[in-house]
Design a protein around this motif. Structure first.
Motif: not given
Length: 101
Positions: A1-20
């Motif tokens: 129903t919805n697709i959200v593309v959330q652009f974020t910073q990554y630390s390392g290879e797979a650690e998305a920063q989802t706070v901020g």
């Protein structure tokens, strides 16, 4: 129903920063809305707002969230235009009843 593309910073290879906060693209009802995601605390879900700070509405149903590195290229391909079909012409069935005299 919805697709959200959330652009974020990554630390390392797979650690998305989802706070901020960061850029967001929200696809709903065939429309792309751009804005910002905001999540000041990991105990709260992200909020999606347009450039004026108004919430970007999501339709009830499933929502797919894709976390991409900030600045990642994204290709958007418009959906094909559906073929229009013309329903067959209908006419009233012939009447066999005649007026009674």
């Amino acid at each position: 129903t919805n697709i959200v593309v959330q652009f974020t910073q990554y630390s390392g290879e797979a650690e998305a920063q989802t706070v901020g906060e960061g850029d967001v693209w929200v696809f709903t009802d065939g429309v792309l809305r751009t804005g910002r995601w905001v999540r000041p605390d990991k105990a709260q879900p992200a909020k999606y707002v347009d450039t004026a700070g108004n919430p970007i509405p999501l339709r009830p149903g499933r929502t797919w969230v894709e976390l991409l590195p900030a600045g990642a290229p994204v290709d958007v391909t418009p959906a094909p235009v559906p073929e229009t079909t013309v329903p067959p012409a209908t006419s009233a069935p012939p009447t066999t009843a005649e007026k009674k005299k």
